[in-house]
Enzyme design. Structure first.
Site, short mmCIF file in Angstrom:
data_model
loop_
_atom_site.label_atom_id
_atom_site.label_comp_id
_atom_site.label_asym_id
_atom_site.label_seq_id
_atom_site.Cartn_x
_atom_site.Cartn_y
_atom_site.Cartn_z
N HIS A 31 0.83 -1.21 0.00
CA HIS A 31 0.00 0.00 0.00
C HIS A 31 0.86 1.26 0.00
O HIS A 31 0.61 2.20 -0.76
CB HIS A 31 -0.92 0.00 1.22
N GLU A 32 1.87 1.29 0.87
CA GLU A 32 2.75 2.46 0.91
C GLU A 32 3.51 2.62 -0.40
O GLU A 32 3.74 3.74 -0.86
CB GLU A 32 3.71 2.36 2.09
N HIS B 41 1.60 4.55 -2.90
CA HIS B 41 1.77 6.01 -2.84
C HIS B 41 3.03 6.44 -3.60
O HIS B 41 3.03 7.48 -4.26
CB HIS B 41 1.87 6.46 -1.38
#
Length: 233
Positions: free
Chosen positions: A106-107, A110
């Site tokens: 998920h990170e 980004h």
């Protein structure tokens, strides 16, 4: 009548909106914590750690200017687009679990957003100083307005609205990052289909915390508008 004195503002009947927002936020936080811990006990078949998966995803997307670093704490993982640092907490960086890989991916989502110039991420970064300012001054302005004039109350509500806009812009950023993460995990076959299902649960739970926070802020803004409208009447 609601009343708009200093005490009435804090304890009028519209306070139920704040209680609802707090309860939803606490439930969302408890759910994400429980879900993360549940799948933190599930070791992935390929045995990758969160940090290893993060580096793999960065390499696959040809992102060479982002550093991956471990940090202390739990569920405080983040990507800083200004410093190009992807920080992974201890239960993520060096752990071989579905939860760790889901959060790390998920990170990385980004970081990929940043690399491709994803507009909502750019807008959110631009809103950070405005949102911080709005959060700091909104309630002092509203309290001052109780004594020095309604224009200060209006200014306080406007400042609070700016902080709410930041939270609303955050929603597509977070959902998109999770979608990118799941797609990459599937395409690179980092997780099998059973593990992918578990990772979806982890990322869905995390997304609920952002939804709950935004909804709580909407209720807070609604309360302020209701009270102010009653004072004007």
């Amino acid at each position: 009548m609601y009343g708009f004195g200093p005490m009435n503002m804090m304890w009028d009947r519209t306070y139920i909106l704040i209680i609802i927002g707090m309860v939803l936020s606490m439930l969302a936080s408890a759910y994400v914590s429980r879900t993360f811990k549940k799948y933190a006990d599930v070791k992935t078949k390929k045995g990758y750690t969160g940090a290893q998966v993060a580096q793999m995803i960065l390499d696959v997307n040809n992102i060479q200017n982002v550093a991956v670093q471990p940090i202390r704490g739990e569920l405080n993982d983040n990507y800083n687009s200004a410093t190009k640092i992807l920080s992974l907490s201890e239960p993520v960086a060096n752990v071989q679990s579905v939860s760790a890989i889901g959060v790390a991916a998920h990170e990385c989502g980004h970081a990929v957003q940043d690399a491709v110039g994803y507009k909502p991420l750019i807008w959110r970064a631009a809103l950070v100083p405005i949102a911080n300012f709005g959060t700091q001054v909104s309630f002092p302005l509203i309290i001052a307005g109780l004594f020095f004039g309604k224009f200060l109350i209006t200014a306080g509500i406007v400042c609070f609205s700016a902080a709410l806009v930041f939270q609303l812009v955050t929603l597509p950023v977070e959902f998109n990052a999770s979608a990118r993460a799941l797609r990459i995990l599937n395409e690179q076959e980092i997780l099998d289909q059973e593990e992918m299902s578990m990772a979806r649960h982890v990322l869905f739970a995390a997304a609920l915390t952002y939804v709950a926070a935004a909804f709580a802020s909407v209720l807070q803004l609604l309360r302020l508008i209701m009270i102010y409208g009653d004072r004007r009447n």
